[in-house]
Motif scaffolding. Sequence first.
Motif, mmCIF file in Angstrom:
data_model
loop_
_atom_site.group_PDB
_atom_site.id
_atom_site.type_symbol
_atom_site.label_atom_id
_atom_site.label_comp_id
_atom_site.label_asym_id
_atom_site.label_seq_id
_atom_site.Cartn_x
_atom_site.Cartn_y
_atom_site.Cartn_z
ATOM 1 N N GLU A 121 -2.429 -6.614 -0.274
ATOM 2 C CA GLU A 121 -3.388 -5.893 0.560
ATOM 3 C C GLU A 121 -4.815 -6.243 0.187
ATOM 4 O O GLU A 121 -5.677 -6.400 1.037
ATOM 5 N N MET A 157 1.485 -2.908 6.962
ATOM 6 C CA MET A 157 0.335 -3.324 6.169
ATOM 7 C C MET A 157 -0.923 -3.336 7.018
ATOM 8 O O MET A 157 -1.726 -4.246 6.937
ATOM 9 N N ARG A 161 7.433 3.814 0.166
ATOM 10 C CA ARG A 161 8.444 2.767 0.380
ATOM 11 C C ARG A 161 9.545 2.793 -0.658
ATOM 12 O O ARG A 161 10.431 1.939 -0.631
ATOM 13 N N ALA A 190 5.368 -2.420 -5.937
ATOM 14 C CA ALA A 190 4.232 -1.760 -5.298
ATOM 15 C C ALA A 190 2.931 -2.443 -5.698
ATOM 16 O O ALA A 190 2.017 -2.612 -4.883
ATOM 17 N N LEU A 236 2.555 -5.584 -3.635
ATOM 18 C CA LEU A 236 2.094 -5.250 -2.289
ATOM 19 C C LEU A 236 0.608 -4.909 -2.298
ATOM 20 O O LEU A 236 -0.138 -5.305 -1.401
ATOM 21 N N MET A 237 0.195 -4.201 -3.324
ATOM 22 C CA MET A 237 -1.216 -3.813 -3.440
ATOM 23 C C MET A 237 -2.090 -5.056 -3.587
ATOM 24 O O MET A 237 -3.142 -5.154 -2.962
ATOM 25 N N LEU A 243 1.885 3.880 -2.030
ATOM 26 C CA LEU A 243 2.773 2.766 -1.658
ATOM 27 C C LEU A 243 4.128 2.912 -2.327
ATOM 28 O O LEU A 243 5.173 2.739 -1.703
ATOM 29 N N ARG A 244 4.111 3.207 -3.603
ATOM 30 C CA ARG A 244 5.356 3.322 -4.365
ATOM 31 C C ARG A 244 6.234 4.441 -3.810
ATOM 32 O O ARG A 244 7.428 4.251 -3.594
ATOM 33 N N ARG A 252 -3.692 4.840 -4.137
ATOM 34 C CA ARG A 252 -3.079 3.996 -3.101
ATOM 35 C C ARG A 252 -1.806 3.338 -3.628
ATOM 36 O O ARG A 252 -0.804 3.255 -2.913
#
Length: 135
Positions: A44, A60, A30, A37, A40-41, A26-27, A22
């Motif tokens: 989340e 998200m 985006r 990333a 962001l993780m 993401l990396r 995951r």
Amino acid sequence: HVHRGTRNEIVIDQAGVALLQRLEDLRKSRQLPLREAAKLMRAELGGNGDSDERKTREGMTSGPREGLDGAGWALRMLVEELRRSNEELQRERDYWREMALRLQEQVKELERLALPAPREARPWWGRRLFRWLWS
């Protein structure tokens, strides 16, 4: 999700692998550096407690639900990925089935248009001689 094995190797369980996948998704999606990333993780997963920031970030929608830990979230993400893969396989199967049906119809049409089988190439007297010899 990470621990040391019997020979001091680093062992990652399936949930850890799902989290790493995951992170990589993401990396790549985006085009972010790894640290961004990871932030962001964490958002989340709810690791930094900043739920307002998580809600305002675009895209998200696949974050963890309330009450799910990282492993539960990772399992849910794996199930969703398998469901998407299954749908893709069904679409591909339907495509090939349709292609086979089309080809079968083309073969039937070509059989209808085909010339009759050629007659026997031996002359009439050769056929009669063969019958006379074997009778």
